[in-house]
Design an enzyme around this catalytic site. Structure first.
Site, PDB file in Angstrom:
ATOM      1  N   GLY A 206       0.831  -1.203   0.000  1.00  0.00           N
ATOM      2  CA  GLY A 206       0.000   0.000   0.000  1.00  0.00           C
ATOM      3  C   GLY A 206       0.858   1.241   0.000  1.00  0.00           C
ATOM      4  CB  SER A 207      -0.051   4.714   0.718  1.00  0.00           C
ATOM      5  OG  SER A 207      -0.606   4.530   2.002  1.00  0.00           O
ATOM      6  CB  ALA A 208       5.104   5.816   1.683  1.00  0.00           C
ATOM      7  CB  ALA A 210      -0.967   2.785   5.127  1.00  0.00           C
ATOM      8  N   GLY A 211       2.211   2.418   5.414  1.00  0.00           N
ATOM      9  CA  GLY A 211       3.332   1.547   5.756  1.00  0.00           C
ATOM     10  C   GLY A 211       4.142   2.105   6.920  1.00  0.00           C
ATOM     11  CD  GLU A 229       6.985  -5.736  -0.500  1.00  0.00           C
ATOM     12  OE1 GLU A 229       7.764  -5.058  -1.190  1.00  0.00           O
ATOM     13  OE2 GLU A 229       7.361  -6.628   0.281  1.00  0.00           O
ATOM     14  CB  CYS A 263       3.578   0.519  -6.701  1.00  0.00           C
ATOM     15  SG  CYS A 263       3.987  -1.115  -7.293  1.00  0.00           S
TER      16      CYS A 263
HETATM   17  P1  NAD Z   1      -3.382   2.217   1.334  1.00  0.00           P
HETATM   18  O1  NAD Z   1      -2.081   2.379   2.024  1.00  0.00           O
HETATM   19  O2  NAD Z   1      -4.372   3.297   1.473  1.00  0.00           O
HETATM   20  O3  NAD Z   1      -4.119   0.880   1.856  1.00  0.00           O
HETATM   21  C1  NAD Z   1      -3.520  -0.410   1.751  1.00  0.00           C
HETATM   22  C2  NAD Z   1      -4.148  -1.320   2.801  1.00  0.00           C
HETATM   23  O4  NAD Z   1      -3.743  -0.915   4.101  1.00  0.00           O
HETATM   24  C3  NAD Z   1      -5.675  -1.294   2.809  1.00  0.00           C
HETATM   25  O5  NAD Z   1      -6.124  -2.590   3.068  1.00  0.00           O
HETATM   26  C4  NAD Z   1      -6.000  -0.338   3.949  1.00  0.00           C
HETATM   27  O6  NAD Z   1      -7.245  -0.560   4.526  1.00  0.00           O
HETATM   28  C5  NAD Z   1      -4.881  -0.654   4.927  1.00  0.00           C
HETATM   29  N1  NAD Z   1      -4.499   0.443   5.811  1.00  0.00           N
HETATM   30  C6  NAD Z   1      -4.541   1.768   5.566  1.00  0.00           C
HETATM   31  N2  NAD Z   1      -4.032   2.457   6.615  1.00  0.00           N
HETATM   32  C7  NAD Z   1      -3.663   1.529   7.530  1.00  0.00           C
HETATM   33  C8  NAD Z   1      -3.057   1.608   8.825  1.00  0.00           C
HETATM   34  N3  NAD Z   1      -2.735   2.764   9.382  1.00  0.00           N
HETATM   35  N4  NAD Z   1      -2.807   0.455   9.487  1.00  0.00           N
HETATM   36  C9  NAD Z   1      -3.105  -0.736   8.927  1.00  0.00           C
HETATM   37  N5  NAD Z   1      -3.692  -0.864   7.711  1.00  0.00           N
HETATM   38  C10 NAD Z   1      -3.949   0.256   7.013  1.00  0.00           C
HETATM   39  O7  NAD Z   1      -3.032   1.904  -0.203  1.00  0.00           O
HETATM   40  P2  NAD Z   1      -4.025   1.900  -1.452  1.00  0.00           P
HETATM   41  O8  NAD Z   1      -4.473   3.296  -1.687  1.00  0.00           O
HETATM   42  O9  NAD Z   1      -5.028   0.825  -1.316  1.00  0.00           O
HETATM   43  O10 NAD Z   1      -3.051   1.441  -2.637  1.00  0.00           O
HETATM   44  C11 NAD Z   1      -2.300   2.324  -3.393  1.00  0.00           C
HETATM   45  C12 NAD Z   1      -0.895   2.425  -2.829  1.00  0.00           C
HETATM   46  O11 NAD Z   1      -0.292   1.149  -2.808  1.00  0.00           O
HETATM   47  C13 NAD Z   1       0.023   3.284  -3.670  1.00  0.00           C
HETATM   48  O12 NAD Z   1       0.808   4.073  -2.816  1.00  0.00           O
HETATM   49  C14 NAD Z   1       0.877   2.277  -4.401  1.00  0.00           C
HETATM   50  O13 NAD Z   1       2.115   2.770  -4.812  1.00  0.00           O
HETATM   51  C15 NAD Z   1       1.011   1.218  -3.371  1.00  0.00           C
HETATM   52  N6  NAD Z   1       1.348  -0.075  -3.977  1.00  0.00           N
HETATM   53  C16 NAD Z   1       2.573  -0.607  -3.709  1.00  0.00           C
HETATM   54  C17 NAD Z   1       2.941  -1.794  -4.329  1.00  0.00           C
HETATM   55  C18 NAD Z   1       4.272  -2.436  -4.089  1.00  0.00           C
HETATM   56  O14 NAD Z   1       4.364  -3.636  -4.271  1.00  0.00           O
HETATM   57  N7  NAD Z   1       5.313  -1.716  -3.718  1.00  0.00           N
HETATM   58  C19 NAD Z   1       2.051  -2.421  -5.190  1.00  0.00           C
HETATM   59  C20 NAD Z   1       0.814  -1.848  -5.405  1.00  0.00           C
HETATM   60  C21 NAD Z   1       0.459  -0.673  -4.787  1.00  0.00           C
HETATM   61  C1  SIN Z   2       2.073  -2.650  -9.037  1.00  0.00           C
HETATM   62  O1  SIN Z   2       2.324  -3.586  -8.261  1.00  0.00           O
HETATM   63  O2  SIN Z   2       1.368  -1.669  -8.705  1.00  0.00           O
HETATM   64  C2  SIN Z   2       2.638  -2.693 -10.417  1.00  0.00           C
HETATM   65  C3  SIN Z   2       3.465  -3.857 -10.706  1.00  0.00           C
HETATM   66  C4  SIN Z   2       4.103  -3.594 -12.025  1.00  0.00           C
HETATM   67  O3  SIN Z   2       3.403  -3.387 -13.010  1.00  0.00           O
HETATM   68  O4  SIN Z   2       5.330  -3.515 -12.063  1.00  0.00           O
END
Ligand code: NAD
Ligand code: SIN
Length: 485
Positions: A206-208, A210-211, A229, A263
């Site tokens: 997910g997003s940085a 939340a991570g 990730e 991402c």
């Molecule tokens: P997000 O961070 O908003 O949510 C991801 C998950 O985490 C969801 O299930 C959400 O409910 C949960 N969550 C949110 N805040 C939380 C917290 N404080 N504690 C625990 N869980 C929490 O991400 P999104 O908007 O669903 O996805 C898009 C993001 O994901 C983008 O930043 C994208 O770059 C990233 N992403 C990364 C990868 C990778 O492999 N590096 C792949 C795909 C997407």
């Molecule tokens: C993604 O995980 O958001 C993209 C993976 C990719 O296309 O490289």
């Protein structure tokens, strides 16, 4: 407080799915109870069951793809590729498990057995994003199950229907219901899962933002494994090349596939001065030809809407902010329907901005930056806290060598898009993009921990050094000293 999660189709606004928010505590308890028996299953049995899961997905491939297309808005052709990736993940993970976390004999003294084996952590929490609601959580779930963990999976609140469909395929393959569970919820349930003492690890995509929050929450729990990730602010550099149309196609694939919701999508196009005037017209023409449309439209669109209206608003507002700071629209972002999140792909020249915000704009908005030469391009490319993917288009082999050596990212490509990472390779980034626990082929590493053993059948031992022939006499007066104290 809402007790349901409802998901809507981004393309139409129609309600697609609703479900009661899950009980995190109960799910973790059930997973804990189920985990030991699953870990005791022979590894071959677990592999047989995940292969059955792949067959279930194969059987349901078309309805699965249709559901992904409806819930994310991505075109059907692309949703089908996501289903293919879910199936392919199984064989890749079987291979990765044996190669990276299997068993190994080591040299042993005294005709014993020394070896390296791996054990599962126990119960893993998997938190998924919305952009690949099946493929990405599956990339944690399958290796975690093969390694012998039970899994509690919380899909994104924006794509719960796909999450539940995925888990039903595991159950249809007769993987016990408590070994892989799907809990409906949003960030609140995500936090509850992360904090639950019954969880042994958190596998997050997910997003940085939340991570980082998850990392903070677990700062006092070094015993829990955490794989993060996260996003990127990915640079795509164009050096000298005569193949301008090919370069434009690679740029479009990098920036606008999945409506820029990858991402690994290129966010910053860094163009050397000598290429700018040749490249930008070709790129502009191609960008304006891209079809944005509904997932089931015929002919199929290149890209669909972004996930929801709030995200579309954020992107158009960010575009405006960049323009107000000196950005020059080459192809402006347009909200194609006032009430739905369809955005046209945009190119914005931000060369003259005094400061470019180092944030991930997760949508079809590509910033273009003109630089003098490759040296400046590399400096600008590295000017980010993220480090997920990067690519060079054009240039010589020597220039690619230099680019590869100097760019800070987990994926570095040449004349290939920044997107489309292979599941057969590790997938992760540095800086704000991850915590050095890459997924995909290396997911096996964080799903099990190594145990080194040295075993001999009888407890035979002698001391070969430091023994006298008789008992060593105590130093004179030692008893007295003891009594006196
Ligand atoms: P997000 O961070 O908003 O949510 C991801 C998950 O985490 C969801 O299930 C959400 O409910 C949960 N969550 C949110 N805040 C939380 C917290 N404080 N504690 C625990 N869980 C929490 O991400 P999104 O908007 O669903 O996805 C898009 C993001 O994901 C983008 O930043 C994208 O770059 C990233 N992403 C990364 C990868 C990778 O492999 N590096 C792949 C795909 C997407
Ligand atoms: C993604 O995980 O958001 C993209 C993976 C990719 O296309 O490289």
């Amino acid at each position: 407080m809402a007790d349901h999660i409802i998901s809507h189709e981004p393309a139409t606004g129609a309600e697609l799915w609703r479900g009661r928010i899950g009980d995190v505590g109960e799910a973790v308890e059930r997973a804990r109870a189920a985990a030991p028996a699953w870990a005791r299953e022979p590894h071959t049995r677990r592999i047989e069951l995940v292969r059955r899961f792949a067959n279930q997905v194969r059987k349901q491939a078309e309805p699965f793809a249709e559901l992904i297309a409806r819930e994310t808005g991505k075109p059907l052709w692309e949703a089908r590729t996501e289903v293919d990736a879910v199936i392919a993940k199984v064989e890749i993970s079987v291979k990765a498990y044996s190669e990276r976390t299997g068993a190994k004999k080591l040299d042993s003294a005294l005709q014993g057995h020394a070896g390296l084996r791996h054990k599962p952590h126990g119960v893993m929490a998997v938190l998924g994003p919305y952009n690949f609601p099946a493929h990405l959580p599956n990339g944690h779930i399958v290796p975690a199950l093969i390694a012998g963990n039970a899994v509690v999976f919380k899909p994104s609140e924006k794509t719960p229907a796909v999450g539940h469909f995925l888990v039903q395929c595991f159950h249809a393959a007769r993987i016990p219901a408590d070994v892989i569970q799907c809990v409906t919820g949003g960030p609140r349930e995500g936090k509850a899962l992360v904090e639950h003492p019954g969880i042994d690890g958190v596998l997050f995509t997910g997003s940085a933002r939340a991570g980082i929050a998850i990392n903070r929450r677990l700062a006092d729990n070094p015993g829990k494994i955490v794989a993060l990730e996260m996003g990127g602010n990915n640079p795509l550099v164009v050096a000298d090349t005569p193949l301008v149309d090919d370069a434009a196609a690679l740029i479009v694939q990098s920036a606008f596939t999945t409506a820029g919701q990858r991402c690994t999508a290129a966010r910053r196009l860094i163009v050397v001065d000598a290429m700018y005037d040749r490249l930008i017209p070709a790129l502009t023409t191609l960008t304006k030809r891209l079809i944005v449309g509904e997932p089931f439209a015929d002919p199929q669109p290149f890209m669909g809407p972004v996930i929801d209206n709030a995200t579309a608003d954020l992107l158009t507002e960010s575009h405006e902010v960049l323009v107000s700071r000196g950005g020059k629209p080459i192809v402006p972002i347009i909200r194609l329907q006032p009430d739905r999140p369809f955005l046209s792909p945009a190119l914005l020249d931000t060369t003259d901005l005094a400061e470019r915000p180092d944030i991930e704009l997760f949508g079809p908005l590509l910033q273009v930056i003109r630089v003098a030469d490759l040296e400046q391009a590399i400096t600008v490319a590295n000017d980010t806290r993220y480090g997920l993917s990067a690519a060079l288009i054009g240039g010589s082999p020597e220039e690619y060598d230099r680019f590869w050596a100097e760019i800070r990212a987990g994926i570095i490509n040449w004349n290939r898009p920044t997107t489309g990472a292979s599941s057969a390779a590790p997938f992760g980034g540095i800086g704000l993009s991850g915590n050095h626990r890459p997924a995909a082929y290396y997911a096996a590493d964080y799903c099990a921990y190594p145990v080194a053993s040295n075993a001999v059948e009888q407890p035979r031992s002698t001391l070969g050094i430091g023994l006298s022939d008789a008992e060593v006499a105590p130093p004179p007066g030692w008893r007295k000293t003891v009594r006196d104290t």
